[in-house]
Structure formats: structure tokens, C-alpha cells
Enzyme design. Structure first.
Site, PDB file in Angstrom:
ATOM      1  N   GLU A 142       1.371  -1.231  -0.707  1.00  0.00           N
ATOM      2  CA  GLU A 142       0.252   0.204  -0.166  1.00  0.00           C
ATOM      3  C   GLU A 142       1.059   1.290   0.299  1.00  0.00           C
ATOM      4  O   GLU A 142       1.849   1.301   1.237  1.00  0.00           O
ATOM      5  CB  GLU A 142      -0.859  -0.257   1.307  1.00  0.00           C
ATOM      6  CG  GLU A 142      -2.066   1.026   1.501  1.00  0.00           C
ATOM      7  CD  GLU A 142      -2.922   1.802   2.320  1.00  0.00           C
ATOM      8  OE1 GLU A 142      -2.315   0.616   3.091  1.00  0.00           O
ATOM      9  OE2 GLU A 142      -3.299   2.264   2.738  1.00  0.00           O
ATOM     10  N   ARG A 149       5.550 -13.246   9.928  1.00  0.00           N
ATOM     11  CA  ARG A 149       6.048 -11.841   9.056  1.00  0.00           C
ATOM     12  C   ARG A 149       7.234 -11.891  10.318  1.00  0.00           C
ATOM     13  O   ARG A 149       7.537 -12.371  10.954  1.00  0.00           O
ATOM     14  CB  ARG A 149       5.621 -10.816   9.554  1.00  0.00           C
ATOM     15  CG  ARG A 149       4.989 -10.557  10.820  1.00  0.00           C
ATOM     16  CD  ARG A 149       3.973  -9.869  11.039  1.00  0.00           C
ATOM     17  NE  ARG A 149       4.257  -7.844  11.064  1.00  0.00           N
ATOM     18  CZ  ARG A 149       3.901  -7.043   9.810  1.00  0.00           C
ATOM     19  NH1 ARG A 149       2.413  -7.446   9.241  1.00  0.00           N
ATOM     20  NH2 ARG A 149       3.494  -6.129   9.422  1.00  0.00           N
ATOM     21  N   LYS A 175       3.939   0.726   9.516  1.00  0.00           N
ATOM     22  CA  LYS A 175       4.129   1.408   9.057  1.00  0.00           C
ATOM     23  C   LYS A 175       4.278   3.001   9.810  1.00  0.00           C
ATOM     24  O   LYS A 175       4.532   3.755  10.126  1.00  0.00           O
ATOM     25  CB  LYS A 175       3.972   1.654   7.391  1.00  0.00           C
ATOM     26  CG  LYS A 175       5.077   1.006   6.669  1.00  0.00           C
ATOM     27  CD  LYS A 175       3.993   1.029   4.860  1.00  0.00           C
ATOM     28  CE  LYS A 175       3.574   0.334   4.915  1.00  0.00           C
ATOM     29  NZ  LYS A 175       2.663  -0.021   3.472  1.00  0.00           N
TER      30      LYS A 175
HETATM   31  P1  ATP Z   1       2.912  -2.378   8.248  1.00  0.00           P
HETATM   32  O1  ATP Z   1       1.800  -3.539   9.049  1.00  0.00           O
HETATM   33  O2  ATP Z   1       4.211  -2.613   9.078  1.00  0.00           O
HETATM   34  O3  ATP Z   1       2.444  -1.154   8.461  1.00  0.00           O
HETATM   35  P2  ATP Z   1       1.908  -3.098   5.641  1.00  0.00           P
HETATM   36  O4  ATP Z   1       1.641  -5.086   6.362  1.00  0.00           O
HETATM   37  O5  ATP Z   1       0.660  -2.562   6.054  1.00  0.00           O
HETATM   38  O6  ATP Z   1       2.984  -2.582   6.611  1.00  0.00           O
HETATM   39  P3  ATP Z   1       1.891  -3.200   2.983  1.00  0.00           P
HETATM   40  O7  ATP Z   1       2.351  -2.045   1.947  1.00  0.00           O
HETATM   41  O8  ATP Z   1       0.432  -4.053   3.365  1.00  0.00           O
HETATM   42  O9  ATP Z   1       2.041  -2.811   3.859  1.00  0.00           O
HETATM   43  O10 ATP Z   1       2.257  -4.889   2.621  1.00  0.00           O
HETATM   44  C1  ATP Z   1       3.075  -5.326   1.602  1.00  0.00           C
HETATM   45  C2  ATP Z   1       2.842  -6.887   1.374  1.00  0.00           C
HETATM   46  O11 ATP Z   1       4.668  -6.582   2.636  1.00  0.00           O
HETATM   47  C3  ATP Z   1       2.057  -7.308   2.195  1.00  0.00           C
HETATM   48  O12 ATP Z   1       1.974  -8.553   1.865  1.00  0.00           O
HETATM   49  C4  ATP Z   1       2.752  -7.620   3.297  1.00  0.00           C
HETATM   50  O13 ATP Z   1       2.122  -8.690   4.041  1.00  0.00           O
HETATM   51  C5  ATP Z   1       4.386  -7.581   3.292  1.00  0.00           C
HETATM   52  N1  ATP Z   1       4.644  -6.991   4.736  1.00  0.00           N
HETATM   53  C6  ATP Z   1       4.623  -6.456   5.276  1.00  0.00           C
HETATM   54  N2  ATP Z   1       5.049  -6.638   6.432  1.00  0.00           N
HETATM   55  C7  ATP Z   1       5.968  -7.659   6.817  1.00  0.00           C
HETATM   56  C8  ATP Z   1       6.930  -8.735   7.074  1.00  0.00           C
HETATM   57  N3  ATP Z   1       7.183  -7.321   8.770  1.00  0.00           N
HETATM   58  N4  ATP Z   1       7.503  -9.194   7.178  1.00  0.00           N
HETATM   59  C9  ATP Z   1       7.322 -10.021   6.328  1.00  0.00           C
HETATM   60  N5  ATP Z   1       6.113  -9.148   4.632  1.00  0.00           N
HETATM   61  C10 ATP Z   1       6.247  -8.105   5.358  1.00  0.00           C
HETATM   62 MG    MG Z   2      -1.077  -3.793   5.185  1.00  0.00          MG
END
Ligand code: ATP
Ligand code: MG
Length: 561
Positions: free
Chosen positions: A38, A265, A275
Site C-alpha cells: 500500500e 511476518r 508504517k
Molecule cells: P505495516 O504493517 O508495516 O504497516 P503493511 O503490512 O500494512 O505494513 P503493506 O504495504 O500492506 O504494509 O505490505 C505489503 C506486503 O508486505 C504485504 O503482502 C505484507 O504482507 C508484506 N509485509 C509487510 N510487513 C511485513 C513483514 N514484517 N514481514 C514480511 N512481510 C511483510
Molecule cells: Mg497491509
């Protein structure tokens, strides 16, 4: 018994699934993954794990990986984030070719699909407010409140949904909801919202829409529309999977259904990774920006001196787990040390200088001594370092009154100056406070080592720079941003920012051998005996600014012994 064993230990569980799918021809021989960020912030090391995994699986099984921006929330997203994300994925070494997609590309299709669901009596326009819906959700053990609009006629929902799109209703006054089960123990199945009215300018669709799909509605359908075979995501989406499958069923999609698989994760100690929290650090001025070298963002790690290869290796070593775990920051640091040990040229730099004068060395004489660039890579050749009568060494390489096992310099003792001569400390000069201002030595002209080493051996070898030739540079000594392993782990009234490490940045002036003068931003070096350093983009030509990537001390390697 099956003839093939899919539990090959060298394959992670996702690879095992893919191998089996290919063998059973479940996906028509295709492997198609995607990385779906995102664009509401910069990517962090957790995203790097997901990128390496998704692009890595596609590479390994001759498939494809898309880059898809899940841009369904225009109030938090912008094109600056989109560009930063693209730069980071590219820098990590992955290529999505022409497959750069946006959930917003599918807004029209998603709208049509929603209309289809309304016609099938599987979605309805609800006039409860957001607060009413939230309050009426119930708990996992008690059913939620049934919307008074749930059984309104299809025609009415169709009409209202169209008018929602046409902007006839104020923000938040109506939503489109899936008609599933208000008593489901899975809260995501309790008539989730599919669309909300939100007058917000979107970075791609502008003002074309005033209704926006919810992530859960857009995500699975986007995977389907892109022909994704394996939708890989993190564990928290496991409970969303029944909803994604419900949508596909309701849409009567049978062929080419993406299947979702969840992995744990990446969690890393001594940092935060959401984020929202990273944004809080940026906006609160606790760091200099998203790419501050202390941030766990990809851009921060890049500026800190991490290489793409070191992050890929780290991602690989972390592996793919099905259960939550926390990875030690020391492993990440170990991976960059390993890379830089092999690849970074060596230079000498003194960070806490004390003057050293060689009393019997000729005034005005300068020798250009040959020094190896990198003992790990003989092909890197050599450099020359100027040597003269007045030098600087590290203050802590000298002790006036040393303990027994101190093999560095002290009165009456000998050490080797790297690539140069054996010297002996004769006496020291002090100021009125007893602070040492200069160390006087003599040298043995017969002991010049150059590259071949010399006949006489001494226990200690020190790095040094020639006072007249040294380049004065700004050196930023970075340390971990938080001073506890789990900064997120705070009491009710606490805040993760309470654990910020006040000593995470110290700026000093270092004295470097002149060979680094013309090095440019991004170049990495080992300062012998001190650590790994990378030139910051803040540098101006001839005046490099160095960021410390890591010290030489490797606590990970020690832990493994
Ligand atoms: P955050 O939770 O850190 O704010 P998010 O998961 O909302 O991040 P996205 O932009 O939706 O951020 O993530 C994009 C992709 O990265 C998704 O498929 C998510 O599952 C993966 N992702 C995010 N954080 C991690 C992590 N710590 N380890 C592995 N994959 C991750
Ligand atoms: Mg997300």
C-alpha cells in the site's frame, strides 16, 4: 505411497506447495506471485522479506511476479510513496518488467463485480453509520446486530449503489456490505463493508470516484484479475482467507482462482516495523526522515551502507516460518559484515586522534607506502598511503599505565604501524590537566613492512594517518535506534518512543587517509580495526561524509559458536 517426497528439507513450505502444484499441474504449469504494497509509507526490512520471497519464488520456478499497489485508501496514499517503493524494489535487484499494476486500475471492474453481488442478493446498501456498524459487530461469541437494511429489495440497493457512485450522498452516510453471516465466529464474515463514500482525490483516478473499495474487497479480486496463482501474505491475513474465498464463490469464479498462503511476518528486535510508527518517528522529528540511516526502511538501510545482496542473503537466512518469531538484529548486521568483509576496500581512519611524533624520522620526509586494498580479494590490488614524521593514532591505542595483556602502545613498548615501521614509545607530552597531547616515539628504519611483512615481529599493529596528509571528514556514528530489544512491548500508559536510544547518533570529525578524497556517495569502506563506513549523499566533492554501517564486532558469529 506417493513416489515423490515433497518434504525435501531444503525447500521451505511455500516451495513445497509450488513444486507439488506444478507436478499435479494445478495451475497449468504457471507460477505467478505479486508484491502488493500500500503506497502509504516507505518500505521496511519486513517488506524486503516479502519482496525477496515473492520475486524469488517466481525466479526459481520460472514464473512471474507483479508489483501491485494496493491503493484503495486515497487519504493516506500518494505518488511520492509509489516512486519510493519502486526505487527500493529495483535497488533490491528485482524487476517487475511491464507488470506494474494498481488496485485502482480495477475500480470499474470491482464496481461491476459488486453490482453482480447485489443482483445475487449477496450484497446490500446499508445506511447505518460507521460507528453504528462498529458498535453492532458483536464479539466472537455473541452475534452482531443485523442491519435493518439487510433485506431491502435488490432494486433498491442497485439504485442506491449507483447513486452513491454518482455522488448523491454525503460521505459516510451509506456503505455497501456483503451479506454473509452476522453470527459467524469469524468477525471478518459479519457482513463486511465493501465500499464507503469518501470524497478524496486519488493520486491516479483523481476525482473520478467518490466511493472506494475496502482493501478486503479489492485485494482478492485484484489477485484474480491478475491471474495470480499463489497469493502469499503474512499470517494476520489467515482469518481473512474465508472472506476472500467467499467473494470468489459469490462471484461464481471457478477457474484460475488465486490461492492464499500465509507465512510469519519478519519481526526484528531493537526496532519497530509498522508504517504508522515509522511515520510517527518521521513526523515527530525523532529521525531525519524515512531514509535516516537508523530507520529499518530499505532507504534507511541503503543510506546506512547496506548492500542489496546483504539484505537478500539475510532474507534467505531468516527463512519462511509458519509461526511468529523475532529475528535478532545481530543476524542482519552479520550479513552486511560478511558482504563488506569480502568486498569493501580497506582504508585507515582515526576517529579519536592523538598526535604521535617520530623523533628520529627525518623532518619533511614523506614515504608513499604500499598498502593492500582488500586482503580477501587480492585482485583489488594496492593503494599508497603517505607516511611522515607526525602522525595520528587512536587515543585508546595508547595507555600510559597498561594492564598486562595490553598489546598496543605504552611507554617503553614497541608496536608496528600498519604497512610501515616498528616504533617504540619514548615519552609523552601532557597539558596542564594531565591530558596527553603528543606521544613521542622512535622508529626502527630496518623494519619497514610494505606488503611483504618484515622479519621482526611485535604483538600489536596500529592504524594511523599522516597529520599533514589526513583528510578531515564528518563521520556519523550510528547505533541502534532503540535501546531495548522489544520497543513495542510497553505498558498501557507507555509509548514505544520512550525507548528511543538517545545515543543512536554521534557526529565526530575523523582523520582519514587521503585516498578516500574523491570517493562518492554510496561507496563503502572498511576503516581498518574500526568498522564499515559508507559515504552519505550529503557529501560534497572532495569532502566525503561517512556513515558508520556497523562496527567490526560480530556478536552473531560469537553466538553461533
Ligand atoms: P505495516 O504493517 O508495516 O504497516 P503493511 O503490512 O500494512 O505494513 P503493506 O504495504 O500492506 O504494509 O505490505 C505489503 C506486503 O508486505 C504485504 O503482502 C505484507 O504482507 C508484506 N509485509 C509487510 N510487513 C511485513 C513483514 N514484517 N514481514 C514480511 N512481510 C511483510
Ligand atoms: Mg497491509
Amino acid at each position: 505411497m506417493k513416489e515423490k517426497n515433497h518434504n525435501t528439507p531444503s525447500l521451505n513450505f511455500l516451495e513445497q506447495i509450488i513444486v507439488k502444484d506444478l507436478e499435479e499441474n494445478r495451475t497449468g504449469g504457471r507460477v505467478h506471485t505479486r508484491f502488493p504494497p500500500e503506497p502509504n509509507g516507505y518500505l521496511h526490512i519486513g517488506h524486503a522479506k516479502s519482496i525477496c520471497l515473492n520475486f524469488g519464488l517466481a525466479d526459481k520456478y520460472k514464473g512471474l511476479c507483479n508489483l501491485r499497489f494496493d491503493d484503495t485508501n486515497p487519504t493516506k496514499e500518494n505518488v511520492g510513496y509509489v516512486n519510493a517503493i519502486k526505487e527500493d524494489v529495483r535497488w533490491l535487484g528485482f524487476n517487475w518488467e511491464d507488470r506494474e499494476y494498481y488496485a485502482s486500475d480495477y475500480f470499474e471492474k470491482l464496481y461491476e463485480m459488486a453490482v453482480f453481488l447485489i443482483k445475487k442478493e449477496k450484497a446490500y446498501v446499508c445506511e447505518m453509520s460507521g460507528e453504528e456498524i462498529a458498535a453492532g459487530r458483536g464479539t466472537p461469541s455473541t452475534p452482531g446486530r443485523i442491519s435493518p437494511w439487510r433485506d431491502r429489495p435488490v432494486e433498491e440497493s442497485l439504485d442506491l449503489f449507483e447513486r452513491m457512485r454518482n455522488g448523491e450522498f454525503p460521505d459516510g452516510s451509506r456503505v455497501l456490505r456483503a451479506k454473509i453471516d452476522m453470527a459467524s465466529p469469524n468477525m471478518h464474515m459479519r457482513d463486511p463493508v465493501m465500499y464507503r463514500i469518501m470524497r478524496a482525490n486519488h493520486h491516479r483516478t483523481g476525482d473520478a470516484w467518490c466511493i472506494y473499495p475496502m482493501y478486503d474487497w479489492a485485494h482478492g479480486q485484484s489477485d484474480y484479475l491478475e491471474n495470480i496463482t499463489h497469493s502469499i501474505c503474512t499470517l494476520e491475513f489467515e482469518v481473512h482467507r474465508p472472506l476472500y474465498n467467499w467473494f470468489l464463490d459469490a462471484l461464481e469464479i471457478q477457474e484460475n482462482r488465486p490461492r492464499q498462503f500465509e507465512f510469519a511476518r519478519l519481526n526484528l528486535n531493537y526496532t519497530v516495523m509498522s508504517k504508522r510508527k515509522l511515520l510517527e518517528l518521521v513526523e515527530g522529528g525523532h529521525v531525519a526522515g524515512w531514509d535516516d540511516p537508523r530507520m529499518p526502511t530499505i532507504s534507511g538501510l541503503r543510506r546506512r551502507g547496506y548492500t542489496p545482496a546483504s539484505i537478500r542473503v539475510f532474507s534467505d537466512r531468516v527463512g519462511v516460518a509458519k509461526r511468529e518469531n523475532v529475528i535478532d538484529m545481530a543476524l542482519l548486521e552479520h550479513c552486511i559484515r560478511e558482504d563488506l568483509n569480502k568486498n569493501a576496500p580497506r582504508v585507515m581512519g582515526v576517529l579519536d586522534p592523538v598526535k604521535l611524533i617520530i623523533d628520529n624520522y627525518p623532518d619533511g620526509q614523506v614515504e608513499e607506502l604500499e598498502a593492500i586494498r582488500n586482503p580477501e580479494r587480492p585482485e583489488a590490488g594496492s593503494r599508497t598511503v603517505p607516511f611522515s614524521k607526525v602522525l595520528y593514532i587512536e587515543r585508546n591505542d595508547f595507555m600510559e599505565d597498561p594492564p598486562k595483556k595490553f598489546f598496543r602502545l605504552s611507554p617503553g613498548k614497541e608496536v608496528r604501524l600498519k604497512y610501515a615501521y616498528i616504533i617504540k614509545c619514548e615519552h609523552v607530552e601532557k597539558d596542564e590537566n594531565g591530558h596527553i597531547t603528543a606521544i613521542h616515539c622512535t622508529y626502527d628504519p630496518e623494519t619497514r613492512s610494505g606488503l611483504s611483512g618484515s622479519t621482526r615481529k611485535v604483538k600489536g599493529t596500529l592504524h594511523w594517518v599522516s597529520a599533514d596528509h589526513a583528510l578531515e571528514t564528518e563521520v556519523r556514528l550510528y547505533d541502534r535506534l532503540f535501546n531495548v530489544p522489544e520497543p513495542d512491548d510497553v505498558p498501557e500508559d507507555g509509548n514505544f518512543k520512550d525507548h528511543l536510544n538517545p545515543e543512536s547518533l554521534e557526529v565526530i570529525t575523523g582523520l582519514l587517509e587521503p585516498s578516500v578524497k574523491d570517493a562518492g556517495p554510496g561507496e563503502r569502506f572498511q576503516f581498518e580495526r574500526t568498522g564499515y563506513f559508507c559515504i552519505d549523499p550529503d557529501s560534497i566533492p572532495g569532502k566525503p561524509v561517512f556513515n558508520r554501517t556497523v562496527t567490526l564486532r560480530d556478536s552473531w558469529a560469537k553466538m553461533q559458536k
